[in-house]
Design an enzyme around this catalytic site. Structure first.
Site, PDB file in Angstrom:
ATOM      1  N   HIS A  95      -7.489  -2.627   8.894  1.00 23.98           N
ATOM      2  CA  HIS A  95      -8.639  -3.386   8.429  1.00 23.98           C
ATOM      3  C   HIS A  95      -9.539  -3.679   9.628  1.00 23.98           C
ATOM      4  CE1 HIS A  95      -6.202  -5.162   4.774  1.00 23.98           C
ATOM      5  NE2 HIS A  95      -6.296  -3.833   4.754  1.00 23.98           N
ATOM      6  N   GLU A 121       0.813  -1.222   0.000  1.00 24.12           N
ATOM      7  CA  GLU A 121       0.000   0.000   0.000  1.00 24.12           C
ATOM      8  C   GLU A 121       0.845   1.271   0.000  1.00 24.12           C
ATOM      9  OE1 GLU A 121      -2.882   0.007  -0.717  1.00 24.12           O
ATOM     10  OE2 GLU A 121      -4.075  -1.559   0.230  1.00 24.12           O
TER      11      GLU A 121
END
Length: 214
Positions: free
Chosen positions: A93, A73
């Site tokens: 998450h 990411e």
């Protein structure tokens, strides 16, 4: 290089794992100092991370120091750093954040602490993780905000340092949990612009209590 920042990535990575904000190798963190960025590596569980495993990259994404590759990411982190004044990024998450990101187009202001994140939290349009498309979507969702949700993915927060970015993550997850639990009881009330403006006014001009005199 950036020894203290790499140590902090490990400390906050373990905190994120311990509080359930991430599971396994999911999620990533970074800190910027000048034109250098310390970032968590890809594929390493955050609760097992060691400072030496955290690579250092430059603002263009070139590996400057480290044996492991940066998180997949990293393009999202770079997009934030090149377009905002942020000095730290936290991506998780978390359960309730992901629930909202999977079902909503925004997290409405159900509590005035939403203002601490800049206002209504937007949900960035879905794109495959690690892609320039996701980075661009997140950058747009973060405009004027300290937090955003990523559709069917998770959440991201920014701050002047890692502590502020992490606290923003904790607040984002709390707001998402309140919203999800409220929906299980009924339709949550959403604060109006007028009500939010009153909160801002009170913060700018707090009441003064009279001094007691004998």
């Amino acid at each position: 290089m950036l020894a203290e920042q790499r140590r902090l990535l490990c400390d906050y990575g373990r905190r994120a794992a311990a509080t359930g904000l991430v599971v396994g190798a999911a999620g990533n963190l970074s800190v910027r100092v000048g034109d250098l960025i310390a970032v968590t590596p890809g594929g390493v569980p955050l609760d097992r991370l060691e400072p030496g495993a955290c690579p250092v990259i430059d603002i263009e994404g070139h590996l400057v120091e480290g044996e492991l590759q940066p998180s997949s990411e990293t393009p999202m982190h770079l997009a934030v750093y090149t377009t905002t004044g942020a000095r730290a990024v936290v991506h998780t998450h978390s359960v309730f954040g992901t629930v909202v990101a999977t079902t909503m187009t925004e997290l409405p202001p159900i509590h005035y602490n939403t203002l601490l994140l800049g206002g209504t939290v937007r949900v960035a349009e879905y794109a495959t993780y690690g892609t320039p498309e996701l980075a661009a979507n997140v950058r747009a969702a973060l405009e004027g905000r300290q937090a955003a949700l990523l559709a069917n993915h998770g959440g991201v927060t920014v701050g002047d340092d890692l502590d502020k970015a992490f606290e923003a993550t904790r607040l984002l997850e709390w707001l998402c949990e309140v919203y999800v639990r409220a929906r299980s009881v009924g339709e949550p009330r959403v604060l109006t612009e007028e009500q939010l403006a009153a909160v801002v006014e009170r913060a700018v001009n707090p009441p003064r209590f009279p001094t007691r005199t004998n």
